[in-house]
Design a protein around this motif. Structure first.
Motif, short mmCIF file in Angstrom:
data_model
loop_
_atom_site.label_atom_id
_atom_site.label_comp_id
_atom_site.label_asym_id
_atom_site.label_seq_id
_atom_site.Cartn_x
_atom_site.Cartn_y
_atom_site.Cartn_z
N GLY A 291 0.80 -1.21 0.00
CA GLY A 291 0.00 0.00 0.00
C GLY A 291 0.83 1.26 0.00
O GLY A 291 1.17 1.80 -1.05
N GLU A 292 1.18 1.75 1.18
CA GLU A 292 1.93 2.99 1.30
C GLU A 292 3.25 2.93 0.53
O GLU A 292 3.76 3.95 0.06
CB GLU A 292 2.19 3.29 2.78
CG GLU A 292 3.06 4.50 3.07
CD GLU A 292 2.47 5.81 2.57
OE1 GLU A 292 3.25 6.76 2.34
OE2 GLU A 292 1.23 5.89 2.41
N VAL B 170 -5.00 -5.39 5.13
CA VAL B 170 -5.69 -4.24 5.71
C VAL B 170 -6.19 -3.29 4.62
O VAL B 170 -7.32 -2.82 4.67
CB VAL B 170 -4.77 -3.51 6.71
CG1 VAL B 170 -5.33 -2.14 7.08
CG2 VAL B 170 -4.60 -4.35 7.98
N GLN B 171 -5.35 -3.02 3.62
CA GLN B 171 -5.76 -2.10 2.56
C GLN B 171 -6.33 -2.82 1.33
O GLN B 171 -7.17 -2.28 0.63
CB GLN B 171 -4.59 -1.22 2.13
CG GLN B 171 -4.96 -0.09 1.18
CD GLN B 171 -3.92 1.01 1.08
OE1 GLN B 171 -4.01 1.87 0.19
NE2 GLN B 171 -2.95 1.03 1.97
N CYS C 117 1.63 8.21 -2.58
CA CYS C 117 2.30 7.23 -1.73
C CYS C 117 3.63 6.89 -2.36
O CYS C 117 4.09 7.55 -3.29
CB CYS C 117 1.43 5.98 -1.53
SG CYS C 117 1.13 5.02 -3.04
N GLY C 118 4.26 5.84 -1.87
CA GLY C 118 5.51 5.37 -2.43
C GLY C 118 6.69 5.69 -1.56
O GLY C 118 6.74 6.73 -0.90
N ARG D 127 -1.99 7.19 -6.05
CA ARG D 127 -2.79 5.99 -5.83
C ARG D 127 -4.26 6.33 -5.94
O ARG D 127 -4.73 7.34 -5.39
CB ARG D 127 -2.48 5.34 -4.49
CG ARG D 127 -2.58 6.22 -3.28
CD ARG D 127 -2.34 5.42 -2.01
NE ARG D 127 -2.01 6.24 -0.86
CZ ARG D 127 -1.85 5.79 0.37
NH1 ARG D 127 -2.05 4.51 0.63
NH2 ARG D 127 -1.52 6.59 1.35
N LEU D 128 -4.98 5.51 -6.63
CA LEU D 128 -6.42 5.69 -6.82
C LEU D 128 -7.16 4.59 -6.09
O LEU D 128 -6.92 3.40 -6.33
CB LEU D 128 -6.76 5.67 -8.31
CG LEU D 128 -6.06 6.71 -9.19
CD1 LEU D 128 -6.53 6.59 -10.63
CD2 LEU D 128 -6.28 8.12 -8.67
N LEU D 129 -8.06 5.01 -5.21
CA LEU D 129 -8.87 4.08 -4.40
C LEU D 129 -10.32 4.57 -4.39
O LEU D 129 -10.87 4.88 -3.33
CB LEU D 129 -8.33 4.03 -2.96
CG LEU D 129 -6.96 3.40 -2.74
CD1 LEU D 129 -6.40 3.84 -1.40
CD2 LEU D 129 -7.06 1.89 -2.81
N PRO D 130 -10.96 4.67 -5.53
CA PRO D 130 -12.32 5.20 -5.53
C PRO D 130 -13.28 4.30 -4.77
O PRO D 130 -13.09 3.07 -4.74
CB PRO D 130 -12.69 5.25 -7.01
CG PRO D 130 -11.82 4.21 -7.64
CD PRO D 130 -10.53 4.23 -6.87
N PRO D 131 -14.30 4.85 -4.14
CA PRO D 131 -15.35 3.99 -3.59
C PRO D 131 -15.87 3.06 -4.69
O PRO D 131 -16.01 3.46 -5.85
CB PRO D 131 -16.42 4.99 -3.14
CG PRO D 131 -15.68 6.26 -2.90
CD PRO D 131 -14.59 6.29 -3.93
N LEU D 132 -16.13 1.84 -4.33
CA LEU D 132 -16.55 0.86 -5.33
C LEU D 132 -17.95 1.11 -5.86
O LEU D 132 -18.37 0.49 -6.84
CB LEU D 132 -16.45 -0.55 -4.75
CG LEU D 132 -15.06 -0.93 -4.21
CD1 LEU D 132 -15.06 -2.37 -3.71
CD2 LEU D 132 -13.98 -0.71 -5.25
N VAL D 133 -18.65 2.05 -5.23
CA VAL D 133 -19.99 2.41 -5.69
C VAL D 133 -19.98 3.64 -6.60
O VAL D 133 -21.04 4.15 -6.98
CB VAL D 133 -20.94 2.67 -4.49
CG1 VAL D 133 -21.15 1.40 -3.70
CG2 VAL D 133 -20.40 3.79 -3.59
N ILE D 134 -18.80 4.12 -6.98
CA ILE D 134 -18.73 5.29 -7.87
C ILE D 134 -19.42 4.97 -9.19
O ILE D 134 -19.29 3.87 -9.74
CB ILE D 134 -17.26 5.68 -8.10
CG1 ILE D 134 -17.17 7.04 -8.81
CG2 ILE D 134 -16.49 4.61 -8.85
CD1 ILE D 134 -15.74 7.60 -8.85
N ASP D 135 -20.18 5.93 -9.70
CA ASP D 135 -20.85 5.66 -10.98
C ASP D 135 -19.92 5.97 -12.14
O ASP D 135 -18.88 6.62 -11.99
CB ASP D 135 -22.19 6.40 -11.07
CG ASP D 135 -22.08 7.91 -11.20
OD1 ASP D 135 -21.11 8.41 -11.79
OD2 ASP D 135 -22.99 8.61 -10.70
N ASP D 136 -20.29 5.50 -13.32
CA ASP D 136 -19.40 5.60 -14.48
C ASP D 136 -19.10 7.04 -14.86
O ASP D 136 -17.96 7.37 -15.20
CB ASP D 136 -20.02 4.87 -15.68
CG ASP D 136 -20.06 3.37 -15.49
OD1 ASP D 136 -19.31 2.86 -14.64
OD2 ASP D 136 -20.86 2.71 -16.19
#
Length: 447
Positions: free
Chosen positions: A232-233, A263-264, A411-412, A419-428
């Motif tokens: 992750g980080e 965890v992530q 990160c890095g 890093r991209l971690l959009p909510p999985l409910v994001i619409d198209d």
């Protein structure tokens, strides 16, 4: 994924410059009561959030491509989670499972036993944070094996407590001047395909680490190997295929507990329930947190029953571990993930985002690598024509995105990874808008 009825409009809309006046006022108040050591990625203060939108105190609607660091996988105010929390609070907020236990804790443990990899008998303990889960996984491994040494990897991040700081690789800001650290922690080379100069395959990179472990420690002195299946980080580093299975097989052959720190990466983020499933790896113990409870503080370790049951009564637990409100939120979160098929949605997000970003990488010379699985995606930025990390450019891209109302995280080890971690409910449409802003920011910052 079925249609979602959002409480807030899923649109990017700015009414002030960022930060706005109210956010600036709160930032000024903050300095008199909160130490400088508590950082924030963006200088805007949230007033409301839903789906993949955060509304700040000035009325700006921002696209959230960070999910509170992979926590709000089901969105920031999932209605099922919110109702479950309300219902549980109406009955009781706390009794302490170690004093007067309750069914919610057992139900969460049952579900985690069913969801985590492997069909062996399992046991689960609930805690509050990812670091706490990692600490307890190491406790179990040391007790079960009678050994002390714990192996972690380059670029790893496992937390901010004393033991987990020792496991974490990055000095600044996580370790600097906070020592001395917990002993008997040893670091081995990671598989990092973009930066492995010798082009090692996954099994070759694993054997490199195994050789170092055997020479430096001896297999019979190692209690556990702990690794993030996707770091992750450290930079969303996806190890080369075969790296994880080879390590896990060696651990099993030598009585070393293999701990997967999910965890992530856990809870549908990478397109499956857990990232280690992509290569069929079955860990002895798995640590979980972040996306487990829709934003409520909860973490867990699930492990082989023969390991977990060795711990004496009272050796595991904590006052708030498995809080009943957090357990109710976790059960609702898992229901939402199943109903909306968020594993499938994560894969769809990855297909769209990785396709666009790899096409962009072919056009600009500041992208060294695009990688990830599902909705866990990284863009590694470099100086043009080289593999040299460019953290300054990365900061510029993040700042440009924020100015346009899109929250991204960096990160890095070298600070040069978006890093991209959009909510999985994001619409198209919202995902496309966010990627448009990001693409424009990369092009502009690279000129």
């Amino acid at each position: 994924m079925t249609d979602i009825t959002y409480r807030l409009p899923q649109k990017r809309h700015l009414v002030t410059e960022l930060p706005g006046p109210r956010s600036s006022e709160l930032a000024a108040r903050r300095t008199s009561v909160i130490p400088a050591g508590v950082g924030s990625s963006v200088p805007v203060y949230a007033a409301d959030a839903d789906g993949a939108v955060i509304v700040d105190v000035d009325g700006n609607s921002l696209i959230d491509l960070g999910s509170g660091i992979a926590v709000t996988n089901v969105g920031a105010s999932d209605p099922r989670v919110a109702q479950a929390v309300r219902d549980q609070v109406g009955h009781f907020t706390h009794t302490c499972f170690m004093v007067t236990p309750y069914e919610g804790y057992i139900r969460v443990a049952e579900q985690l036993s069913a969801l985590t990899p492997g069909d062996h008998e399992k046991r689960t303990v609930l805690f509050n944070s990812g670091a706490e889960a990692v600490e307890n996984a190491v406790k179990v491994a040391r007790l079960a094996t009678g050994r002390n040494a714990v192996v972690a990897f380059d670029h790893a991040y496992h937390g901010r407590t004393n033991l987990t700081m020792a496991l974490t690789a990055k000095n600044m800001p996580y370790k600097r001047d906070f020592g001395p650290f917990a002993p008997e922690i040893y670091r081995m080379p990671m598989s990092y395909p973009f930066r492995d100069d010798d082009g090692l395959t996954g099994p070759e990179a694993a054997r490199r680490a195994i050789t170092a472990m055997e020479k430096q420690l001896g297999a019979d002195g190692i209690a556990a190997i702990i690794i993030e299946p996707i770091q992750g980080e450290g930079g969303f580093i996806v190890p080369a295929p075969g790296f994880l299975p080879t390590l896990a097989a060696w651990a099993r052959e030598n009585g070393v507990v293999f701990i997967a720190d999910e965890v992530q990466t856990g809870f549908a983020r990478t397109g499956d329930w857990f990232a280690c499933e992509h290569e069929g790896v079955v860990p002895d113990i798995i640590t979980m947190a972040k996306g487990i409870a829709g934003g409520m503080p909860l973490s867990a370790i699930t492990g082989r029953a023969d390991l977990m049951d060795l711990v004496h009564v009272g050796g595991l637990g904590g006052t708030y571990g498995g809080n009943p409100v957090a357990c109710a939120a976790a059960l609702a979160t898992l229901d939402t993930m199943r109903e909306l098929d968020l594993r499938g949605r994560a894969r769809a997000i990855g297909d769209v985002a990785l396709g666009r970003l790899r096409a962009l990488a072919a056009e600009v010379d500041v992208i060294g690598d695009v990688r990830g699985r599902g909705a866990m995606i990284a863009i590694e930025l470099v100086r043009p024509g080289t593999a040299e990390p460019d953290p300054d450019l990365t900061k510029k891209v993040a700042a440009r995105c924020l100015a346009e109302g899109v929250i991204i995280l960096t990160c890095g080890t070298h600070g040069n990874v978006i890093r991209l971690l959009p909510p999985l409910v994001i619409d198209d449409d919202l995902l496309a808008d966010g990627l448009d802003v990001l693409e424009t920011a990369i092009r502009a910052a690279g000129n």
